[in-house]
Design an enzyme around this catalytic site. Sequence first.
Site, PDB file in Angstrom:
ATOM      1  N   LYS A 149     -12.398  -4.255   2.481  1.00 16.24           N
ATOM      2  CA  LYS A 149     -11.819  -3.432   3.543  1.00 16.24           C
ATOM      3  C   LYS A 149     -12.684  -2.187   3.678  1.00 16.24           C
ATOM      4  O   LYS A 149     -12.872  -1.444   2.720  1.00 16.24           O
ATOM      5  CB  LYS A 149     -10.389  -3.056   3.161  1.00 16.24           C
ATOM      6  CG  LYS A 149      -9.737  -2.099   4.128  1.00 16.24           C
ATOM      7  CD  LYS A 149      -8.290  -1.880   3.750  1.00 16.24           C
ATOM      8  CE  LYS A 149      -7.642  -0.867   4.672  1.00 16.24           C
ATOM      9  NZ  LYS A 149      -6.240  -0.637   4.308  1.00 16.24           N
TER      10      LYS A 149
ATOM     11  N   CYS B  79      -0.155   4.325   1.832  1.00  8.10           N
ATOM     12  CA  CYS B  79      -0.486   5.354   2.833  1.00  8.10           C
ATOM     13  C   CYS B  79       0.635   5.605   3.831  1.00  8.10           C
ATOM     14  O   CYS B  79       0.774   6.715   4.334  1.00  8.10           O
ATOM     15  CB  CYS B  79      -1.792   5.017   3.537  1.00  8.10           C
ATOM     16  SG  CYS B  79      -1.771   3.435   4.370  1.00  8.10           S
TER      17      CYS B  79
ATOM     18  N   CYS C 146       0.852  -1.190   0.000  1.00  2.97           N
ATOM     19  CA  CYS C 146       0.000   0.000   0.000  1.00  2.97           C
ATOM     20  C   CYS C 146       0.886   1.238   0.000  1.00  2.97           C
ATOM     21  O   CYS C 146       2.104   1.133   0.156  1.00  2.97           O
ATOM     22  CB  CYS C 146      -0.920   0.000   1.223  1.00  2.97           C
ATOM     23  SG  CYS C 146      -2.279   1.178   1.074  1.00  2.97           S
TER      24      CYS C 146
ATOM     25  N   SER D 233      -6.304  -2.517  14.868  1.00  2.18           N
ATOM     26  CA  SER D 233      -5.748  -1.775  16.005  1.00  2.18           C
ATOM     27  C   SER D 233      -6.805  -1.309  17.001  1.00  2.18           C
ATOM     28  O   SER D 233      -6.624  -1.440  18.210  1.00  2.18           O
ATOM     29  CB  SER D 233      -4.933  -0.589  15.487  1.00  2.18           C
ATOM     30  OG  SER D 233      -5.724   0.253  14.669  1.00  2.18           O
TER      31      SER D 233
ATOM     32  N   LYS E  48     -11.715  -6.911   6.606  1.00  2.00           N
ATOM     33  CA  LYS E  48     -11.146  -5.987   7.586  1.00  2.00           C
ATOM     34  C   LYS E  48     -12.060  -4.808   7.795  1.00  2.00           C
ATOM     35  O   LYS E  48     -12.534  -4.258   6.806  1.00  2.00           O
ATOM     36  CB  LYS E  48      -9.809  -5.526   7.026  1.00  2.00           C
ATOM     37  CG  LYS E  48      -9.040  -4.614   7.896  1.00  2.00           C
ATOM     38  CD  LYS E  48      -7.773  -4.289   7.181  1.00  2.00           C
ATOM     39  CE  LYS E  48      -7.120  -3.157   7.916  1.00  2.00           C
ATOM     40  NZ  LYS E  48      -6.012  -2.626   7.192  1.00  2.00           N
TER      41      LYS E  48
HETATM   42  C1  PBG Z   1      -3.327   0.403   4.886  1.00  2.00           C
HETATM   43  C2  PBG Z   1      -3.639  -0.327   6.128  1.00  2.00           C
HETATM   44  C3  PBG Z   1      -4.322   0.163   7.252  1.00  2.00           C
HETATM   45  C4  PBG Z   1      -4.375  -0.880   8.167  1.00  2.00           C
HETATM   46  C5  PBG Z   1      -3.712  -1.970   7.603  1.00  2.00           C
HETATM   47  N1  PBG Z   1      -3.293  -1.613   6.334  1.00  2.00           N
HETATM   48  C6  PBG Z   1      -4.792   1.509   7.593  1.00  2.00           C
HETATM   49  C7  PBG Z   1      -5.803   2.230   6.853  1.00  2.00           C
HETATM   50  O1  PBG Z   1      -6.434   1.759   5.925  1.00  2.00           O
HETATM   51  O2  PBG Z   1      -5.950   3.401   7.230  1.00  2.00           O
HETATM   52  C8  PBG Z   1      -5.024  -0.817   9.511  1.00  2.00           C
HETATM   53  C9  PBG Z   1      -4.671  -1.896  10.453  1.00  2.00           C
HETATM   54  C10 PBG Z   1      -5.100  -1.676  11.850  1.00  2.00           C
HETATM   55  O3  PBG Z   1      -5.882  -0.747  12.172  1.00  2.00           O
HETATM   56  O4  PBG Z   1      -4.658  -2.454  12.714  1.00  2.00           O
HETATM   57  N2  PBG Z   1      -2.023   0.176   4.451  1.00  2.00           N
END
Ligand code: PBG
Length: 334
Positions: A203, A126, A124, A284, A257
Amino acid sequence: MTSQPEFPATRLRRLRYNPQVRRLIRKTRISASQLILPLFVRTGKNVRQPIISMPGQFQLSVDQLVIEAQEAFQLGLGGIILFGIPHEKDSTGSDSYADEGIIQQGIRAVKDAVPELLVISDVCFCEYTDHGHCGVINEKTGHMDVDNDATLELLALQTISHAHAGVDIVAPSGMMDGMIGAIRSALDSEGFSHLPIISYAAKYASGFYGPFRDAAESTPQFGDRRTYQMDPTAVAEQALREVALDLSEGADMIMIKPAMAYLDIVHMVQQNFPGVPLAAYNVSGEFSMIKAAAERGWIDEQAVAMESLTAIQRAGAQIILTYWAKEVAAWLRT
Ligand code: PBG
């Protein structure tokens, strides 16, 4: 449902009568081998920077990451998934596809030190872009949004560099249309046709990612992710369309997710695609809420963590990504 005689001939409490009977008929069993531990790798040496919003989790320099990986292996975990936090971010997230990028260094070091540990990489942008979005921004049209097709080209570059670094599975998480197809054909044309893809197929744009964005320093600098991540209020079956597309483009495994608030989606995908290995990411926010309540003495962390993972598995996920992976492996041994 099979018919059964009424009470008192049927007494379901007989099935719970003592621990031996309960153990005999237990169906859902969590094992370390199905758990994936997320780890954050950053630059520096000897760094274990605590992530305040995720007690017990750290940003790790490569040397510390290796120690953590060794522990994960010794505990018999299914594997680890790596997230990179680069020293410098820019508009295209160039560290993410650099040979000497932070995640490439992390993958190489772990595969050198613990070759038998399964290493997955999050694919990704970000964490790598200065604007914090999961792709490049199309500024030309004045429509400030992630440019889907321009991002696909960079996703292909990023994936290939992870493959060269020695990763075992790639996990694209950006929710770009066509990302699995672009990544599959890039991998195949570079000689990595054996490398599996686990797609974050469904997601959702979720508030439960809050603590992760602190951990990965990846909060979007403008706008939000709602033009690419799924809308929680959309019809649930949209997830089936996402999964079907990703499978048709070459995804080998599927991920949902977050996990706890989306168990209906986990269950529906499992029922509709029973032959596809299914993962769920216990994210998280799900972790930090329980940690915080446990710190206050309001709930029992081990009981509630195990109950959460049990629910995720019972809903249909056979693989679980969780920040509790190490603790669970230790709890299972006692
Ligand atoms: C994007 C990504 C995210 C998470 C995993 N991969 C963050 C998002 O989409 O903002 C979140 C994982 C978590 O909250 O534990 N690379």
